[in-house]
Each structure stands twice: as C-alpha cells, then as structure tokens.
Design an enzyme around this catalytic site. Structure first.
Site, short mmCIF file in Angstrom:
data_model
loop_
_atom_site.label_atom_id
_atom_site.label_comp_id
_atom_site.label_asym_id
_atom_site.label_seq_id
_atom_site.Cartn_x
_atom_site.Cartn_y
_atom_site.Cartn_z
N ASP A 144 25.96 10.13 3.01
CA ASP A 144 25.30 8.90 3.45
C ASP A 144 24.24 9.26 4.50
O ASP A 144 24.57 9.84 5.53
CB ASP A 144 26.34 7.96 4.05
CG ASP A 144 25.81 6.54 4.27
OD1 ASP A 144 24.60 6.41 4.53
OD2 ASP A 144 26.60 5.59 4.19
N GLU A 220 20.54 12.11 -10.04
CA GLU A 220 19.46 12.99 -9.62
C GLU A 220 18.33 13.02 -10.65
O GLU A 220 17.14 12.99 -10.30
CB GLU A 220 20.01 14.39 -9.41
CG GLU A 220 19.12 15.33 -8.65
CD GLU A 220 19.81 16.64 -8.32
OE1 GLU A 220 19.10 17.60 -7.99
OE2 GLU A 220 21.05 16.70 -8.40
#
Length: 239
Positions: A144, A220
């Site tokens: 995060d 990704e």
C-alpha cells in the site's frame, strides 16, 4: 518515546509504545472454497506467531534457501514462484483472511510442499519468529503506497523497519521491492540509499528490470497497457 533511546529500552521499562500500522485489515468475504482451503491445509502449511522463533530446517524438513514475502495478496504469484523453484523454501505473510484462503487453495491444487504462510502482522513475525541471518531473500511487492502526505508515516518501508529486516537476511541476501507508484518507488530508494549495511544491485544506483523469478501479474499487464510503470528495487545485505 522521547524518554527512551529505543523501543527495546521502553519495553524493558515496562512502557508500551503504540505502533503505527502499515496496513488496514479489510476482512472481505471469505468464500466457502477459501474457508475449506484454510481448514484443510492450515495444519500442514500454516505457521503461528505462538510458535516463536522457527527452525526452518525443522519446518520444511530440509536445509535449502528460504524466501519470505510480506503481503502476498491472493497468493497467485507466490504460489507460482514456489512452483518454479522447488528447491527453495517460501514463507508468505498476509493479514487478509480471504487472501490466505485463496493462496492455500492454489498451493493445494499445485501440490506444493515448499510453502508456509502466516496470518499475522509482518513486523511481529520478523521480530518473534524469524532467526537472524536465516533468509536468502525478502520480498515486498506492491505494498500500500499510502498516497496522502499525512499517511506517509504508514508506509512500511521506513528506516527502522529496514534495519529490523536486515538482521534477518544472510550476508549477501536480498531485499526486493516492487511498486507501481513512482512517488513510493522514490521514497523506497531514498530510505534504502541511506540504510546501513545495504548496497543497491542496480549499476545506475536506482531501479532494475523485473527479474525472471518475479511473475508478472494480470494487474501489472493491465497497468502497462495504460502506460503505468513498475519499479523494481533490489538491495543486497553487505554487513
């Protein structure tokens, strides 16, 4: 902690120091399959903070390199890495129970024997369960980033954390970070550049191309199509 030079001194004095959490535990909904996977596989793959410092040779029944990953999400890439490197032990740490269940379900399907998982705070696991100089690589992929300035103190990559994990790596062991948030990549690099006992593997002293052992995720790939970057940072323990 102004009265004390370190957290250890505070603990010795019987003073509790409140820690800033680098994560928010969002439980989410545990599916029936995830719950079943935990129930069926926890006895063989689960690790507990209550076990104290682990003897990795005893845990895995062999003496081979060990990789530890912090925050493996749903576990897809961790399971893939364990499949691709059967002569390496893998330990994953995650606080979100659905992710634990998904990881164990995938590991069961792949019939893995070289993977173990913790459901706990990684900082405590490193402190209480991982012996010094026992890890060959420590991975932190897409943590995060805590975008807001007032939340930057919650980012897990901070000087104190880096020094705590350094002692867990063997000399020559690697700390591999990856993020798709460039300001966080810059923050990671700034912290690591002044960290005692580490050396950047990048010849240009910044970022590296994704190593083959780190699987590329669907997230990704989607980000790359949208023009988003991903930054891999690897530092080696030298002292």
């Amino acid at each position: 902690m102004s009265r004390f030079n370190s957290e250890e001194e505070a603990r010795a004095a019987g003073v509790y120091i409140s820690k800033i959490k680098s994560f928010v535990k969002r439980e989410g909904r545990l599916t029936k399959a995830q719950g079943s996977a935990i129930e069926e596989n926890w006895p063989s793959m689960g690790l507990s903070i209550d076990q104290g410092q682990l003897n990795l040779e005893h845990v895995f029944g062999r003496n081979v390199p060990t990789v530890l990953e912090i925050g493996f999400g749903m576990g897809k890439s961790l399971v893939e890495m364990a499949q691709n490197a059967p002569n390496t032990n893998f330990i994953g740490i995650e606080v979100h129970r659905p992710g634990i269940g998904a990881c164990l379900a995938s590991a069961q399907q792949a019939e893995l024997t070289n993977l173990r998982v913790f459901e706990h705070d990684a900082v405590e696991v490193l402190d209480k369960c991982i012996a010094n100089e026992s890890l060959d690589r420590l991975q932190l992929f897409f943590p995060d980033p805590w975008h807001k300035t007032r939340h930057h103190k919650r980012r897990i990559v901070q000087s104190e954390f880096v020094q705590a994990l350094r002692t867990k790596l063997k000399i020559g062991g690697e700390f591999h970070m990856a993020t798709d948030w460039e300001p966080y990549a810059q923050h990671m690099l700034e912290v690591m550049q002044i960290a005692h006992g580490f050396e950047n593997k990048s010849s240009s002293q910044d970022y590296l191309a994704r190593p083959d052992y780190r699987p590329i995720t669907k997230f990704e790939v989607r980000g790359q199509k949208l023009g988003h970057g991903v930054w891999d940072i690897i530092f080696t323990r030298t002292q």
